[in-house]
Design a protein around this motif. Structure first.
Motif, PDB file in Angstrom:
ATOM      1  N   HIS A  67       7.525   0.630   6.435  1.00 36.91           N
ATOM      2  CA  HIS A  67       6.826   1.070   5.222  1.00 36.91           C
ATOM      3  C   HIS A  67       7.684   2.126   4.539  1.00 36.91           C
ATOM      4  N   ALA A  68       7.277   2.510   3.346  1.00 41.45           N
ATOM      5  CA  ALA A  68       8.164   3.288   2.477  1.00 41.45           C
ATOM      6  C   ALA A  68       8.154   4.788   2.723  1.00 41.45           C
ATOM      7  N   HIS A  69       7.331   5.289   3.615  1.00 47.03           N
ATOM      8  CA  HIS A  69       7.262   6.731   3.808  1.00 47.03           C
ATOM      9  C   HIS A  69       8.618   7.312   4.180  1.00 47.03           C
ATOM     10  N   TYR A  70       8.882   8.493   3.664  1.00 52.81           N
ATOM     11  CA  TYR A  70      10.183   9.159   3.743  1.00 52.81           C
ATOM     12  C   TYR A  70      10.773   9.135   5.152  1.00 52.81           C
ATOM     13  N   ASP A  71       9.942   9.404   6.150  1.00 48.76           N
ATOM     14  CA  ASP A  71      10.443   9.524   7.510  1.00 48.76           C
ATOM     15  C   ASP A  71      10.762   8.188   8.160  1.00 48.76           C
ATOM     16  N   VAL A 134      12.233 -12.955  13.922  1.00 46.24           N
ATOM     17  CA  VAL A 134      11.362 -11.809  13.685  1.00 46.24           C
ATOM     18  C   VAL A 134      10.202 -12.262  12.808  1.00 46.24           C
ATOM     19  N   ARG A 135       9.010 -12.134  13.332  1.00 41.70           N
ATOM     20  CA  ARG A 135       7.789 -12.476  12.595  1.00 41.70           C
ATOM     21  C   ARG A 135       7.258 -11.217  11.910  1.00 41.70           C
ATOM     22  N   CYS A 136       6.843 -11.354  10.673  1.00 38.76           N
ATOM     23  CA  CYS A 136       6.352 -10.227   9.885  1.00 38.76           C
ATOM     24  C   CYS A 136       4.834 -10.340   9.749  1.00 38.76           C
ATOM     25  N   ILE A 137       4.126  -9.275  10.130  1.00 39.62           N
ATOM     26  CA  ILE A 137       2.673  -9.277  10.105  1.00 39.62           C
ATOM     27  C   ILE A 137       2.207  -8.159   9.172  1.00 39.62           C
ATOM     28  N   ASP A 144       0.007   0.483   1.881  1.00 38.15           N
ATOM     29  CA  ASP A 144      -0.210  -0.894   1.450  1.00 38.15           C
ATOM     30  C   ASP A 144       0.873  -1.836   1.946  1.00 38.15           C
ATOM     31  N   GLY A 145       2.099  -1.344   2.008  1.00 31.09           N
ATOM     32  CA  GLY A 145       3.208  -2.225   2.349  1.00 31.09           C
ATOM     33  C   GLY A 145       3.554  -2.297   3.817  1.00 31.09           C
ATOM     34  N   LEU A 146       2.740  -1.688   4.684  1.00 33.65           N
ATOM     35  CA  LEU A 146       3.096  -1.637   6.105  1.00 33.65           C
ATOM     36  C   LEU A 146       3.210  -3.032   6.703  1.00 33.65           C
ATOM     37  N   MET A 147       4.315  -3.244   7.415  1.00 38.54           N
ATOM     38  CA  MET A 147       4.555  -4.474   8.151  1.00 38.54           C
ATOM     39  C   MET A 147       4.753  -4.165   9.626  1.00 38.54           C
ATOM     40  N   VAL A 161       5.584  -1.166  15.199  1.00 36.85           N
ATOM     41  CA  VAL A 161       4.356  -1.004  14.421  1.00 36.85           C
ATOM     42  C   VAL A 161       4.401   0.127  13.397  1.00 36.85           C
ATOM     43  N   GLY A 162       5.524   0.833  13.267  1.00 35.00           N
ATOM     44  CA  GLY A 162       5.571   1.917  12.300  1.00 35.00           C
ATOM     45  C   GLY A 162       4.458   2.921  12.540  1.00 35.00           C
ATOM     46  N   ASP A 163       3.733   3.270  11.495  1.00 41.58           N
ATOM     47  CA  ASP A 163       2.673   4.264  11.600  1.00 41.58           C
ATOM     48  C   ASP A 163       1.287   3.649  11.747  1.00 41.58           C
ATOM     49  N   LEU A 164       1.232   2.458  12.296  1.00 41.19           N
ATOM     50  CA  LEU A 164      -0.082   1.909  12.631  1.00 41.19           C
ATOM     51  C   LEU A 164      -0.825   2.868  13.546  1.00 41.19           C
TER      52      LEU A 164
END
Length: 232
Positions: A67-71, A134-137, A144-147, A161-164
């Protein structure tokens, strides 16, 4: 730090840094999931750790941005300048290209280094990186853009999972994703967790905190349960 065979943590909690970045080894190249920083410039740390495992930071073929968050995304431009292809959802791609508030630059009081995306993915897209599927979910809610990026290595299903969620010590506790982004949506988040809880994974590799090797579905179910209890 090697998490499982072929997957290395090159930025994050073992190095005293808040955000995790992962390097995945393929037959003839490497790719990464997330590469960013929040307060201090940690790109030298990322480069050093990549080299420590015998790889070159100049040979990272793809960067998958959860996702697009800075970190999680702020080093995308540096890697792209070296030939790395950037992979992201449509919303994440638009946010990084604009460098707008979806990248949360206000949290660090720094402008976001804008970056174009080379490969746009959507829910259930499958991309091949040097023989690794690689499957994208799609997992909106925290952003909004979290994958969630899923791959299978050595018979185990891995979820980046990023920041899920942010995983706590010994993987016995967790926090749900930070709610300060402009596109945070609790309703979407709950539906995402419900969807993911019906799936199976073995290894959860979060954007913050330690990965859980084996029993990854337990963490996903814990997150869904926590959301049901606290949000309804």
């Amino acid at each position: 730090m090697q998490i499982v065979r072929g997957v290395y943590l090159v930025n994050g909690f073992p190095y005293g840094i808040h955000e995790n970045s992962y390097l995945i080894e393929t037959e003839s190249t490497t790719f990464m999931v997330d590469a960013g920083q929040m307060v201090e410039d940690t790109f030298a740390v990322v480069e050093r750790n990549i080299r420590s495992w015998g790889f070159s930071p100049y040979e990272v073929s793809h960067l998958l941005v959860t996702h697009a968050h800075y970190d999680h995304s702020s080093y995308a431009t540096r890697l792209r300048e070296r030939g790395t292809k950037i992979v992201a959802s449509q919303d994440t791609a638009e946010a990084m290209a604009a460098g707008d508030e979806r990248c949360i630059p206000y949290v660090v009081s720094k402008p976001f280094d804008r970056c174009e995306t080379d490969v746009i993915v959507e829910d259930e897209s499958v991309i091949d990186i040097d023989g690794v599927a690689v499957r994208c979910i799609a997992a909106p809610g925290h952003a909004d853009g979290l994958m969630v990026f899923e791959t299978t290595l050595n018979g185990a299903v891995l979820w980046f999972v990023g920041d899920l969620m942010e995983v706590g010590p010994e993987c016995r506790s967790l926090q749900l994703g930070w709610s300060g982004g402009p596109d945070y949506d609790r309703g979407k988040y709950l539906e995402t967790l419900k969807k993911l809880s019906a799936m199976t994974c073995d290894v959860v590799l979060p954007g913050h905190g330690p990965p859980l090797i084996g029993g990854g579905k337990r963490l996903i179910d814990m997150a869904y349960t926590k959301a049901l209890v606290e949000w309804r």
